[in-house]
Design an enzyme around this catalytic site. Structure first.
Site, PDB file in Angstrom:
ATOM      1  CD  GLU A 182      47.882  39.914  36.068  1.00 63.38           C
ATOM      2  OE1 GLU A 182      47.146  38.928  35.957  1.00 63.38           O
ATOM      3  OE2 GLU A 182      48.578  40.137  37.081  1.00 63.38           O
ATOM      4  CD  GLU A 386      46.916  42.637  40.182  1.00 58.20           C
ATOM      5  OE1 GLU A 386      47.221  41.460  40.427  1.00 58.20           O
ATOM      6  OE2 GLU A 386      46.142  42.969  39.276  1.00 58.20           O
TER       7      GLU A 386
HETATM    8  C1  BGP Z   1      46.265  38.874  39.115  1.00 56.05           C
HETATM    9  C2  BGP Z   1      44.985  39.525  38.774  1.00 56.05           C
HETATM   10  C3  BGP Z   1      44.135  39.865  39.910  1.00 56.05           C
HETATM   11  C4  BGP Z   1      44.319  39.058  41.159  1.00 56.05           C
HETATM   12  C5  BGP Z   1      45.692  38.503  41.393  1.00 56.05           C
HETATM   13  C6  BGP Z   1      45.789  37.393  42.411  1.00 56.05           C
HETATM   14  O1  BGP Z   1      46.586  38.031  38.072  1.00 56.05           O
HETATM   15  O2  BGP Z   1      45.163  40.686  38.000  1.00 56.05           O
HETATM   16  O3  BGP Z   1      42.853  39.970  39.391  1.00 56.05           O
HETATM   17  O4  BGP Z   1      43.281  38.295  41.523  1.00 56.05           O
HETATM   18  O5  BGP Z   1      46.280  38.051  40.229  1.00 56.05           O
HETATM   19  O6  BGP Z   1      45.406  36.171  41.836  1.00 56.05           O
HETATM   20  P1  BGP Z   1      44.445  35.165  42.536  1.00 56.05           P
HETATM   21  O7  BGP Z   1      43.197  35.896  42.812  1.00 56.05           O
HETATM   22  O8  BGP Z   1      44.258  34.057  41.545  1.00 56.05           O
HETATM   23  O9  BGP Z   1      45.143  34.724  43.769  1.00 56.05           O
END
Ligand code: BGP
Length: 489
Positions: A182, A386
């Site tokens: 990201e 993701e």
């Molecule tokens: C993305 C990341 C992850 C993950 C996900 C969910 O931005 O790559 O690392 O954690 O988001 O976000 P959060 O954990 O803040 O809910």
């Protein structure tokens, strides 16, 4: 259902959110070790004597990521649980600092290399393909405090040293790599997502208080150069491996609020903040719209002809991305970005959002929209690495977690993935984010749980770390076993 036979079903995590063991076996501090969640300020203070930033961990705070879910010691048990769902692939990251603790050493740390060797062997033994992020918010802190991180061109060499070691060591073991997780979040979260720290600050009240957009564009250019060189190194050292970029692309689904041309064009301009990264890494050139910004704001980075040639000649094999939600752009409204993507004004046409306090809008069709836009524009294979939903969950008196909400979220999104495949998109796989509860990236808490597997650990740092299956576990297993046919059940 139209999921291809070799579709990569599985899940995704990141070293900094689950490994723990943050100072074990030679590892030193990295960017996520000095904060609680990447959307907040890192715990660093300016030392007037040395004129350097230094860590200032607060003894009263609980840094959950330091212990994570102790995956470093329990990975065998956890991988068994993942394999139990029939995962074909498992995405995690290599924590750069396990291999080069400070980041600027010449020789790698053998103990760190061995850990990932064993981890990848175990995945293969269980029938899962490792999908590896080379940098997931894990830049060694020393590289930031000493050099300013990616604000310095020197980082390119340190990085190349690291990735060259990785490609040689895991040749034949890892087929799918991604460069920077990201990285399009660099403007919003320059410290953790970008690995940037201003080391000659005028304003020392907080880290990066006076970091300018021009400096971020310069750092981004170095990262693009590093990305291109990494692709070349990967293809040269391990020609069978594929390497992609990894971007947060929820914000591609940024819809105009109305047919007012200001909303429509404003939404396009907002999408371009993300597309810039795709355009450079997939098409190999800087687009005209960013050149206009540079011209008008005097923000053009320093770039050499040979670097532009490297960027042009070394583009990614596939686009890996995260998708969580969509956003609405209104020309006189506000729009911000966090780990889920953009957050604009409320969309009255959506069914709702994830339960509070997070309230991320739920928009399965947005995922089909993103896949289609990417396919039309770049024509590259897509890898959904993701997608998932974080919920505040407590087991009932029988230890059961009935997470129907999650099941519906995943089902609805997979239906749209299937539609996108029918639309002609080449989708390599679907990796659910956080198949086991991990520490949240954005807020650094345990309470926001994504898993099919529950982990007994809480925001105050207590908990037995015991793992148990939520109801969604068996359901997802069935989805994979039937290659998506049983989605509707
Ligand atoms: C993305 C990341 C992850 C993950 C996900 C969910 O931005 O790559 O690392 O954690 O988001 O976000 P959060 O954990 O803040 O809910």
């Amino acid at each position: 259902m139209n999921f291809p036979k070799n579709f990569l079903w599985g899940g995704a995590v990141a070293a900094n959110q689950l490994e723990g063991a943050y100072l074990e076996d030679g590892k030193e501090l990295n960017v996520t070790d000095v904060g609680i969640g990447i959307i907040s300020q890192p715990d660093l203070k300016w030392n007037e004597t040395t004129e350097k930033w230094e860590p200032s961990l607060d003894p009263d705070k609980v840094y959950l990521s330091h212990e994570g879910i102790d995956f470093y010691h329990r990975y065998k048990e956890d991988l068994e649980l993942m394999a139990g769902m029939g995962f074909k692939a498992f995405r995690t990251s290599i924590s750069w600092g396990r291999i080069f603790p400070k980041g600027d050493e010449k020789e790698p740390n053998e103990v760190g290399l061995k850990f990932y060797d064993d981890l990848f062997d175990e995945m293969h033994r269980l029938g899962m393909e490792p999908v590896i992020t080379l940098s997931h918010y894990e830049t060694p802190l020393h590289l930031l405090t000493e050099y300013g991180g990616w604000l310095s061109e020197k980082l390119i060499d340190f990085w190349m040293n690291y990735v060259t070691v990785i490609f040689n060591r895991y040749k034949g073991k890892v087929k799918y790599y991604m460069t920077f997780n990201e990285i399009n979040n660099i403007f919003r979260m320059p410290f953790a997502a970008g690995g940037l720290l201003k080391i000659d600050p005028k304003d020392t009240s907080r880290p990066n208080a006076d970091l300018s957009d021009k400096e971020i564009y310069q750092a981004t250019h170095y990262i693009f150069v590093a990305n291109a060189k990494t692709i070349k190194a990967c293809h040269t050292i391990d020609p069978d491996a594929k390497i992609g970029c990894m971007l947060s692309l929820s914000s591609i689904a940024t819809y105009p609020y109305s047919c007012n041309p200001d909303d429509v064009f404003g939404a396009l301009q907002f999408q371009r903040k993300q597309k810039l990264f795709l355009d450079v890494m997939c098409k190999g050139q800087y687009p005209g719209y960013v050149k206009r910004i540079w011209r008008e704001k005097q923000e053009e980075p320093f770039m050499r002809e040979e670097e532009l040639a490297q960027i042009r000649d070394n583009t990614v094999d596939y686009i890996a991305f995260s998708y969580y939600r969509s956003a609405v752009y209104k020309s006189d409204g506000s729009i911000t970005v966090d780990t889920g993507g953009a957050a604009g004004i409320e969309n009255p046409y959506l069914e709702g959002c994830s339960p509070k306090p997070w309230c991320w809008p739920i928009d399965p069709k947005g995922l089909r929209y993103v896949c289609n836009l990417l396919n039309d524009e770049y024509g590259l294979p897509l890898f959904i690495v993701e997608n998932g939903i974080g919920l505040d969950e407590t087991p009932d008196e029988n230890g059961k977690i009935a997470d129907d909400f999650r099941r519906k979220y995943v089902k609805d999104h997979l239906i749209q993935v299937n539609e996108a495949i029918k639309d002609g998109c080449d989708i390599m796989g679907y990796l659910y984010w956080g198949p086991i509860d991990v520490v949240s990236a954005g807020t650094g808490e345990m309470r926001k749980r994504y898993g099919f597997v529950y982990v007994d650990r809480f925001n105050d740092g207590t908990g037995s770390l015991e793992r148990s299956k939520k109801d969604s576990y068996e359901w997802f297993k069935d989805v994979i076993a039937t290659n998506g046919e049983n989605l509707e059940d």
